[in-house]
Scaffold this motif. Structure first.
Motif, PDB file in Angstrom:
ATOM      1  N   ARG A   5       0.872  -1.172   0.000  1.00 20.98           N
ATOM      2  CA  ARG A   5       0.000   0.000   0.000  1.00 20.98           C
ATOM      3  C   ARG A   5       0.903   1.214   0.000  1.00 20.98           C
ATOM      4  O   ARG A   5       1.952   1.222   0.626  1.00 20.98           O
ATOM      5  CB  ARG A   5      -0.872   0.048   1.259  1.00 20.98           C
ATOM      6  N   GLN A   9      -2.432   5.799   0.467  1.00 22.49           N
ATOM      7  CA  GLN A   9      -3.531   4.856   0.714  1.00 22.49           C
ATOM      8  C   GLN A   9      -3.662   4.550   2.203  1.00 22.49           C
ATOM      9  O   GLN A   9      -4.778   4.462   2.729  1.00 22.49           O
ATOM     10  CB  GLN A   9      -3.306   3.562  -0.061  1.00 22.49           C
ATOM     11  N   GLY A  13      -6.871   5.490   4.437  1.00 20.31           N
ATOM     12  CA  GLY A  13      -7.562   4.387   5.111  1.00 20.31           C
ATOM     13  C   GLY A  13      -7.707   4.627   6.597  1.00 20.31           C
ATOM     14  O   GLY A  13      -8.779   4.414   7.169  1.00 20.31           O
ATOM     15  N   ARG A  16     -10.317   7.292   7.130  1.00 23.71           N
ATOM     16  CA  ARG A  16     -11.695   6.779   6.997  1.00 23.71           C
ATOM     17  C   ARG A  16     -12.132   6.038   8.254  1.00 23.71           C
ATOM     18  O   ARG A  16     -13.305   6.058   8.616  1.00 23.71           O
ATOM     19  CB  ARG A  16     -11.804   5.864   5.787  1.00 23.71           C
ATOM     20  N   LYS A  17     -11.199   5.365   8.932  1.00 26.84           N
ATOM     21  CA  LYS A  17     -11.551   4.666  10.180  1.00 26.84           C
ATOM     22  C   LYS A  17     -11.882   5.666  11.283  1.00 26.84           C
ATOM     23  O   LYS A  17     -12.712   5.396  12.141  1.00 26.84           O
ATOM     24  CB  LYS A  17     -10.404   3.764  10.635  1.00 26.84           C
TER      25      LYS A  17
END
Length: 126
Positions: A5, A9, A13, A16-17
């Motif tokens: 990744r 990214q 990620g 977003r969590k």
């Protein structure tokens, strides 16, 4: 088969969590100033949603600059984030990310997790 990744990214990620309202976009070619980013992609969100978020400039002269969103308005299909501090020039057509948590804290979390998961990679080589 690739397993890696990119850092971008990973940052997105983790963001977003932390919040379902993390956004990645490209500023419109007009309507931007030294203290505001306008993006038609933001027009679907309610006014006020991104207040106190962090705006990370990810391209252009001010890439990696983090600003605090002081106002967010959505009107006529376009969302506008007003931020502080001001940058030196208008941000026409640059890419950016909106994060609930300061992007530096996100990177610290990624680096710490990496050191814990792969301690041999953080050992000093003599």
């Amino acid at each position: 088969m690739a397993y890696g990744r990119t850092l971008v990214q990973l940052r997105q990620g983790v963001g977003r969590k932390a919040s379902p309202h993390v956004f990645y976009g490209t500023a419109d070619s007009s309507g931007n100033t030294t203290t505001a980013v306008a993006d038609s992609g933001l027009g679907v969100f309610p006014t006020g949603l991104f207040m106190d978020y962090y705006l990370l400039h990810t391209s252009g002269t001010y890439a990696s600059t983090v600003s605090r969103v002081t106002d967010f308005t959505a009107s006529a299909g376009t969302g506008t984030c007003t931020f502080t501090p001001a940058i030196g020039a208008a941000v026409q057509s640059i890419t950016y990310e909106l994060h609930f948590i300061h992007p530096d804290r996100v990177m610290e979390a990624i680096n710490r997790a990496s050191r814990l998961q792969f301690p041999q990679l953080s050992r000093q080589v003599v």
